[in-house]
Enzyme design. Structure first.
Site, mmCIF file in Angstrom:
data_model
loop_
_atom_site.group_PDB
_atom_site.id
_atom_site.type_symbol
_atom_site.label_atom_id
_atom_site.label_comp_id
_atom_site.label_asym_id
_atom_site.label_seq_id
_atom_site.Cartn_x
_atom_site.Cartn_y
_atom_site.Cartn_z
ATOM 1 N N LYS A 82 0.847 -1.198 0.000
ATOM 2 C CA LYS A 82 0.000 0.000 0.000
ATOM 3 C C LYS A 82 0.883 1.249 0.000
ATOM 4 C CE LYS A 82 -3.940 1.700 2.803
ATOM 5 N NZ LYS A 82 -4.740 1.380 4.018
ATOM 6 N N SER A 157 -9.712 1.808 3.260
ATOM 7 C CA SER A 157 -8.895 2.589 2.345
ATOM 8 C C SER A 157 -8.005 1.736 1.441
ATOM 9 C CB SER A 157 -8.015 3.546 3.146
ATOM 10 O OG SER A 157 -7.109 2.811 3.952
ATOM 11 N N SER A 181 -9.450 -0.994 7.166
ATOM 12 C CA SER A 181 -8.983 -0.799 5.786
ATOM 13 C C SER A 181 -8.307 -1.998 5.125
ATOM 14 C CB SER A 181 -8.030 0.388 5.727
ATOM 15 O OG SER A 181 -8.773 1.560 5.824
#
Ligand code: GLN
Length: 507
Positions: A82, A157, A181
């Site tokens: 990420k 997210s 997330s």
């Protein structure tokens, strides 16, 4: 299986092929790089694709293997991370304009661990700006699309990591979980997402959102891969003061020993996390998962966690408070963007204001303002103080629940993937998506989302969450693996993601 179809394999299947010298790491990197090239315009899972960097690691691993060196069992299996984890010299933006162009001068601990294990890093995945959101619609560089239905959100997210894994653009990836997330994107993309016990994985080099809540974890296509990945990235790190000073538990060893029999296992179902606000098909799949464990011998009890009703509200006070403090470092002086005021005098303060105005998106600004408000002298006790009390109550409720059961089961998210725009103008309805995932962050306990089939009404993936007590990661993975095995045997197993069949883009 032809080499062209290797992308369908899990990380441990690929690792076995590497060890058997049926394929090289360089070949794998090229296969996944080609997948990314074909699918990226439809999915947009990445903010930075690093084929060169990945090839460099892959070639080194291949050379070492040829020379007979002892390698990590997963050496050579590519991965994506990420975009809020720093990697030296590689663009790291947190999907924010304020970090555009910034090149980190150091590596996150998890990056060093991936490199030590010989995992080629294929790039940085898309996310909501600074990990704030549940849909990736808050990325400053455009949303990621769900490979199950390109009109829908991939969760957030960490929608980029989840979509990349669901679309077979990488075998596995890393996400970060402050309020869900990793787990909620897992649920809506039919992937496995795990948030380890707080402190089990180093946060050094993870760009902070809410420091008391953040945790890095695996995004994979099966439970065994998640367990292996947690073992690669886990462990004590003196550079993270909240890191657990304990050896990494042997999760994969434990998984190798479990049978299908779940006799003696005590499963708790949380009274407060079902019913109103939950989609019918989500509840149906959840019920089915509970029944499968029951059939395997587990004892199911209903547990009462009254404070869960206030968990969401408390999270949306504590998290913004920490956000407002963590994001103060983005001031136009130290990193990335610097914007000078259009007119008038140029002072440091006015430069900071102009930089933040231009560099932060609306959701980030909303949370910074909320956070500074709840921390302000006049409101501190009423808001932040009360939220901290709720956090304590929540921890007590969970401790009491874990006296009655070994794990808790909940639906991961109240609905399947929603359409783009559906919740964008209504922050509250977006926040409600996290109702089942945030208690784990507030209490520091581990949680995992496991695919549990598709909802009959829309054919979209549903995730079931397993929560375990702090440091109970092994138990959590054991139950997850059992549930995964039971569901695979069921009359309606999880269908493959449509993206599995995509060769040259989505058609
Ligand atoms: N969706 C949650 C939020 O917006 C969770 C974020 C996260 O886990 N990073 O805060």
């Amino acid at each position: 299986m032809s080499n062209a179809e290797l992308y369908l394999l899990s990380a441990h299947e690929l690792a076995a092929k590497l060890v058997a010298k049926e394929v090289t790491s360089e070949e794998l990197v090229r296969i996944f790089a080609e997948r990314i090239e074909h699918l990226e315009k439809d999915v947009h899972a990445f903010l930075f694709v690093d084929v060169e960097g990945a090839l460099q690691t892959a070639k080194q691993v291949d050379a070492d293997r040829a020379a007979g060196k002892k390698l990590h069992p997963f050496a050579g299996v590519p991965i994506a991370i990420k975009d809020n984890m720093v990697q030296r010299g590689k663009p790291t933006t947190c999907a924010s304009k304020i970090l555009e162009g910034w090149l980190p001068p150091y590596d996150a601990t998890i990056v060093l661990k991936l490199q030590e294990a010989g995992l080629p890093i294929l790039g940085k995945t898309n996310m909501d700006e600074f990990a704030m959101g549940s849909s990736t619609e808050h990325s400053a560089f455009g949303p990621t699309r769900n490979p199950w239905d390109l009109e829908r959100i991939p969760g957030g997210s960490g929608g980029g990591s989840a979509a990349a894994v669901a679309a077979f653009m990488v075998p596995w990836a890393l996400g970060s979980d402050t309020g869900g997330s990793i787990r909620q994107p897992g649920a809506v993309t039919g992937t496995v997402g795990a948030k380890p016990t707080y402190g089990a994985v180093s946060r050094y080099g993870l760009i902070a959102m809410g420091s008391s809540l953040d945790q890095i974890g695996p995004v994979t296509r099966d439970v065994r891969d998640a367990a292996a990945l947690q073992m690669i990235i886990g462990g004590h790190d003196p550079l993270d003061s909240t890191s657990l000073d304990e050896p990494v538990p042997d999760i994969t060893g434990a998984l190798a020993k479990i049978g299908t029999d779940a006799t003696g296992l005590r499963v708790g179902v949380v009274k407060q996390l079902q019913g109103e606000g939950y989609q019918a098909g989500v509840l149906q799949r959840f019920q089915q998962a509970v029944e499968r464990l029951q059939e395997a011998g587990a004892n199911v009890v209903e547990v009462d966690c009254p404070s869960f009703e206030y968990a969401l509200a408390a999270y949306y006070l504590i998290m913004p408070a920490e956000v407002s403090s963590n994001l103060a470092r983005f001031d136009g002086v130290r990193y990335g963007l610097r914007v000078l005021p259009q007119e008038g005098e140029v002072t440091t303060e006015r430069m900071m204001a102009a930089t933040r105005e231009a560099g932060f998106g609306d959701e980030v600004k909303r949370r910074i303002i909320l956070g500074t408000h709840v921390l302000s002298a006049g409101y501190y006790d009423a808001y932040y103080g009360s939220a901290q009390k709720v956090r304590t109550l929540l921890q007590r409720d969970l401790a009491a629940a874990f006296e009655q059961c070994d794990v808790l089961l909940t639906p991961t998210a109240p609905t399947t993937a929603f359409k783009f725009g559906d919740k964008l103008d209504d922050p509250m309805s977006m926040y409600l998506n996290d109702v089942a995932t945030i208690p784990a962050n507030m209490a520091g306990i581990p949680g995992i989302s496991v695919p549990a089939g598709v909802a009959p009404e829309d054919g979209l993936p549903v995730g079931v969450q397993i929560l375990a007590p702090a440091r109970g990661d092994v138990t959590m993975y054991e139950v997850a693996a059992r549930m995964e095995a039971q569901l695979a045997k069921s009359s309606e197993p999880m269908p493959p993601c449509p993206a599995a069949a995509w060769k040259e883009g989505a058609k």
